[in-house]
Design a protein around this motif. Structure first.
Motif, PDB file in Angstrom:
ATOM      1  N   GLN A   3     -15.861  30.878  15.459  1.00 34.44           N
ATOM      2  CA  GLN A   3     -14.876  30.678  14.546  1.00 34.44           C
ATOM      3  C   GLN A   3     -15.277  29.824  13.626  1.00 34.44           C
ATOM      4  O   GLN A   3     -16.331  28.768  13.758  1.00 34.44           O
ATOM      5  CB  GLN A   3     -13.816  30.006  15.222  1.00 34.44           C
ATOM      6  CG  GLN A   3     -13.042  30.632  16.523  1.00 34.44           C
ATOM      7  CD  GLN A   3     -12.258  29.826  16.969  1.00 34.44           C
ATOM      8  OE1 GLN A   3     -11.004  29.609  16.454  1.00 34.44           O
ATOM      9  NE2 GLN A   3     -12.144  29.988  18.297  1.00 34.44           N
ATOM     10  N   PHE A   4     -14.714  29.620  12.143  1.00 30.17           N
ATOM     11  CA  PHE A   4     -14.958  29.059  11.186  1.00 30.17           C
ATOM     12  C   PHE A   4     -13.798  28.224  10.598  1.00 30.17           C
ATOM     13  O   PHE A   4     -13.005  28.965  10.016  1.00 30.17           O
ATOM     14  CB  PHE A   4     -15.938  29.765  10.094  1.00 30.17           C
ATOM     15  CG  PHE A   4     -16.590  28.649   8.890  1.00 30.17           C
ATOM     16  CD1 PHE A   4     -17.445  27.809   9.294  1.00 30.17           C
ATOM     17  CD2 PHE A   4     -16.204  29.242   7.584  1.00 30.17           C
ATOM     18  CE1 PHE A   4     -17.896  26.995   8.387  1.00 30.17           C
ATOM     19  CE2 PHE A   4     -16.826  28.229   6.739  1.00 30.17           C
ATOM     20  CZ  PHE A   4     -17.658  27.240   7.010  1.00 30.17           C
ATOM     21  N   ILE A   5     -13.553  26.958  10.848  1.00 32.35           N
ATOM     22  CA  ILE A   5     -12.405  26.213  10.437  1.00 32.35           C
ATOM     23  C   ILE A   5     -12.811  25.133   9.595  1.00 32.35           C
ATOM     24  O   ILE A   5     -13.500  24.380   9.714  1.00 32.35           O
ATOM     25  CB  ILE A   5     -11.739  25.870  11.784  1.00 32.35           C
ATOM     26  CG1 ILE A   5     -11.615  26.764  12.660  1.00 32.35           C
ATOM     27  CG2 ILE A   5     -10.498  24.772  11.605  1.00 32.35           C
ATOM     28  CD1 ILE A   5     -10.992  26.137  14.096  1.00 32.35           C
ATOM     29  N   LYS A   6     -11.880  25.168   8.442  1.00 29.32           N
ATOM     30  CA  LYS A   6     -11.806  24.204   7.359  1.00 29.32           C
ATOM     31  C   LYS A   6     -10.863  23.132   7.988  1.00 29.32           C
ATOM     32  O   LYS A   6      -9.573  23.287   8.211  1.00 29.32           O
ATOM     33  CB  LYS A   6     -11.501  24.852   6.073  1.00 29.32           C
ATOM     34  CG  LYS A   6     -11.280  23.617   5.017  1.00 29.32           C
ATOM     35  CD  LYS A   6     -12.532  23.492   4.389  1.00 29.32           C
ATOM     36  CE  LYS A   6     -12.495  22.306   3.278  1.00 29.32           C
ATOM     37  NZ  LYS A   6     -13.798  21.771   3.006  1.00 29.32           N
ATOM     38  N   LYS A  11      -6.665  13.969   5.759  1.00 32.25           N
ATOM     39  CA  LYS A  11      -5.732  14.351   6.810  1.00 32.25           C
ATOM     40  C   LYS A  11      -6.012  15.313   7.537  1.00 32.25           C
ATOM     41  O   LYS A  11      -5.563  16.653   7.343  1.00 32.25           O
ATOM     42  CB  LYS A  11      -4.547  14.586   5.802  1.00 32.25           C
ATOM     43  CG  LYS A  11      -3.306  14.442   6.330  1.00 32.25           C
ATOM     44  CD  LYS A  11      -2.026  14.360   5.473  1.00 32.25           C
ATOM     45  CE  LYS A  11      -0.864  14.113   6.307  1.00 32.25           C
ATOM     46  NZ  LYS A  11       0.243  14.879   6.121  1.00 32.25           N
ATOM     47  N   PRO A  12      -6.840  15.335   8.566  1.00 36.65           N
ATOM     48  CA  PRO A  12      -6.994  16.627   9.684  1.00 36.65           C
ATOM     49  C   PRO A  12      -5.672  17.372  10.280  1.00 36.65           C
ATOM     50  O   PRO A  12      -4.926  16.475  10.509  1.00 36.65           O
ATOM     51  CB  PRO A  12      -7.966  15.799  10.628  1.00 36.65           C
ATOM     52  CG  PRO A  12      -8.172  14.487  10.292  1.00 36.65           C
ATOM     53  CD  PRO A  12      -7.172  14.265   9.033  1.00 36.65           C
ATOM     54  N   SER A  13      -5.474  18.510   9.898  1.00 33.51           N
ATOM     55  CA  SER A  13      -4.804  19.219  10.540  1.00 33.51           C
ATOM     56  C   SER A  13      -4.510  19.156  11.910  1.00 33.51           C
ATOM     57  O   SER A  13      -5.583  19.628  12.534  1.00 33.51           O
ATOM     58  CB  SER A  13      -4.623  20.588   9.917  1.00 33.51           C
ATOM     59  OG  SER A  13      -4.206  21.742  10.904  1.00 33.51           O
ATOM     60  N   LEU A  29     -19.195  25.348  22.561  1.00 30.34           N
ATOM     61  CA  LEU A  29     -20.056  24.434  21.897  1.00 30.34           C
ATOM     62  C   LEU A  29     -19.485  24.275  20.326  1.00 30.34           C
ATOM     63  O   LEU A  29     -19.020  25.367  19.574  1.00 30.34           O
ATOM     64  CB  LEU A  29     -21.461  24.968  21.727  1.00 30.34           C
ATOM     65  CG  LEU A  29     -22.264  25.016  22.974  1.00 30.34           C
ATOM     66  CD1 LEU A  29     -23.822  25.204  22.739  1.00 30.34           C
ATOM     67  CD2 LEU A  29     -22.000  23.883  24.031  1.00 30.34           C
ATOM     68  N   VAL A  30     -19.528  23.095  19.713  1.00 25.77           N
ATOM     69  CA  VAL A  30     -18.764  22.909  18.381  1.00 25.77           C
ATOM     70  C   VAL A  30     -19.765  22.412  17.589  1.00 25.77           C
ATOM     71  O   VAL A  30     -20.314  21.362  17.983  1.00 25.77           O
ATOM     72  CB  VAL A  30     -17.477  22.299  18.559  1.00 25.77           C
ATOM     73  CG1 VAL A  30     -17.129  21.818  17.154  1.00 25.77           C
ATOM     74  CG2 VAL A  30     -16.276  23.254  19.203  1.00 25.77           C
ATOM     75  N   ILE A  31     -19.886  22.600  16.245  1.00 29.47           N
ATOM     76  CA  ILE A  31     -20.504  22.111  15.327  1.00 29.47           C
ATOM     77  C   ILE A  31     -19.598  21.395  14.453  1.00 29.47           C
ATOM     78  O   ILE A  31     -18.533  22.015  13.871  1.00 29.47           O
ATOM     79  CB  ILE A  31     -21.554  22.853  14.531  1.00 29.47           C
ATOM     80  CG1 ILE A  31     -22.647  23.123  15.519  1.00 29.47           C
ATOM     81  CG2 ILE A  31     -21.970  22.135  13.374  1.00 29.47           C
ATOM     82  CD1 ILE A  31     -23.501  24.436  14.616  1.00 29.47           C
ATOM     83  N   TYR A  32     -19.518  20.186  14.122  1.00 28.48           N
ATOM     84  CA  TYR A  32     -18.557  19.277  13.550  1.00 28.48           C
ATOM     85  C   TYR A  32     -19.364  18.168  12.680  1.00 28.48           C
ATOM     86  O   TYR A  32     -20.370  17.680  13.040  1.00 28.48           O
ATOM     87  CB  TYR A  32     -17.597  18.749  14.523  1.00 28.48           C
ATOM     88  CG  TYR A  32     -18.245  17.622  15.536  1.00 28.48           C
ATOM     89  CD1 TYR A  32     -18.119  16.297  15.250  1.00 28.48           C
ATOM     90  CD2 TYR A  32     -19.233  17.965  16.452  1.00 28.48           C
ATOM     91  CE1 TYR A  32     -18.852  15.382  16.042  1.00 28.48           C
ATOM     92  CE2 TYR A  32     -19.951  17.066  16.974  1.00 28.48           C
ATOM     93  CZ  TYR A  32     -19.815  15.632  16.810  1.00 28.48           C
ATOM     94  OH  TYR A  32     -20.453  14.820  17.737  1.00 28.48           O
ATOM     95  N   PRO A  33     -18.309  17.648  11.694  1.00 22.06           N
ATOM     96  CA  PRO A  33     -19.104  16.659  10.602  1.00 22.06           C
ATOM     97  C   PRO A  33     -18.836  15.217  11.213  1.00 22.06           C
ATOM     98  O   PRO A  33     -18.002  14.939  12.019  1.00 22.06           O
ATOM     99  CB  PRO A  33     -18.273  16.654   9.319  1.00 22.06           C
ATOM    100  CG  PRO A  33     -16.892  17.112  10.088  1.00 22.06           C
ATOM    101  CD  PRO A  33     -17.090  18.144  11.076  1.00 22.06           C
ATOM    102  N   THR A  34     -19.988  14.280  10.958  1.00 21.12           N
ATOM    103  CA  THR A  34     -19.837  12.922  11.306  1.00 21.12           C
ATOM    104  C   THR A  34     -19.911  12.027  10.273  1.00 21.12           C
ATOM    105  O   THR A  34     -19.820  12.615   8.980  1.00 21.12           O
ATOM    106  CB  THR A  34     -20.863  12.351  12.436  1.00 21.12           C
ATOM    107  OG1 THR A  34     -22.214  12.353  11.570  1.00 21.12           O
ATOM    108  CG2 THR A  34     -20.874  13.399  13.675  1.00 21.12           C
ATOM    109  N   ASP A 174     -15.811  23.301   9.174  1.00 24.27           N
ATOM    110  CA  ASP A 174     -16.317  22.948   7.622  1.00 24.27           C
ATOM    111  C   ASP A 174     -15.315  21.528   7.300  1.00 24.27           C
ATOM    112  O   ASP A 174     -14.180  21.837   7.088  1.00 24.27           O
ATOM    113  CB  ASP A 174     -15.670  24.399   6.898  1.00 24.27           C
ATOM    114  CG  ASP A 174     -15.979  23.804   5.300  1.00 24.27           C
ATOM    115  OD1 ASP A 174     -16.529  22.778   5.053  1.00 24.27           O
ATOM    116  OD2 ASP A 174     -15.547  24.695   4.533  1.00 24.27           O
ATOM    117  N   GLY A 175     -15.930  20.624   7.338  1.00 22.46           N
ATOM    118  CA  GLY A 175     -15.443  19.271   6.848  1.00 22.46           C
ATOM    119  C   GLY A 175     -16.029  18.826   5.412  1.00 22.46           C
ATOM    120  O   GLY A 175     -15.902  17.631   5.426  1.00 22.46           O
TER     121      GLY A 175
END
Length: 206
Positions: A3-6, A11-13, A29-34, A174-175
């Protein structure tokens, strides 16, 4: 395919964060911004997910130096031995922030990490990462995603990250554009703080 989520950092939904949390709880497994580079993470309590990350990184799980991404200082105390006042002051002054602190682990560490005396702790200054951990209710075990390109050590464009990783992970957040400088690593497990790697965080914090 992943999945690709913005998700917007300012203000995170909640619904979007819940989708990420569901994937983590289901062993994904998740790829996420830091606040530094994009991270690859999973639920700290899921052995199969931990093994998947180790396989992707080409290392044995018990030898892996993964970080625990926590939401705050009280979250940290669940996994590390009681810390002294000077260490606490360093953590209080710098977190959330672009640091990984190596601290002595306690008996609550997942069984996969029991042989390790120390653990790397992160509290990133990024609302998306913090909200995911808060809603998950326990830390994410995390590692940064390196790029094979010698020039670009870290991928910064979420769409390119998705293209490259979509068949290896279950969800990419996508952050916005990420950084390309990793966290500063400081070892606080001994008598004196030791700078292990200089990164985005100012190393002169102790």
């Amino acid at each position: 395919m992943a999945q690709f989520i913005k998700i917007y950092e300012d203000k995170p939904s909640e619904a979007a964060v819940q989708r990420v949390v569901k994937v983590l709880r289901d062993g994904g497994l998740v790829i996420y911004p830091t606040d530094t580079v994009y991270g690859l993470g999973c639920d700290i309590t899921n052995t199969k997910a931990l093994e998947r990350i180790a396989r992707i990184k080409g290392i044995k799980l018990e030898k892996a130096n993964f970080s625990f991404v926590c939401s705050d200082l009280s979250n940290i105390s669940d996994y590390v031995k009681q810390i002294d006042t000077s260490t606490f002051k360093i953590l209080k002054r710098t977190l959330p922030g672009p640091y990984t602190f190596i601290l002595p682990g306690n008996n609550n560490l997942p069984k996969e990490f029991k042989k390790k005396n120390t653990v790397g702790i992160r509290v990133p200054d990024n609302n998306i990462a913090l909200e995911i951990v808060r809603q998950l209710g326990n830390p994410i075990v995390s590692t940064s995603i390196h790029d094979e390109d010698e020039v670009l050590e870290y991928s910064t464009d979420p769409e390119l990250i998705f293209e490259k990783w979509q068949n290896l992970v279950d969800l990419v957040v996508d952050g916005g554009y990420g950084g390309n400088e990793a966290s500063t690593i400081i070892d606080l497990s001994g008598f004196e703080p030791v700078l292990v790697r200089e990164g985005k965080g100012d190393p002169d914090v102790f």
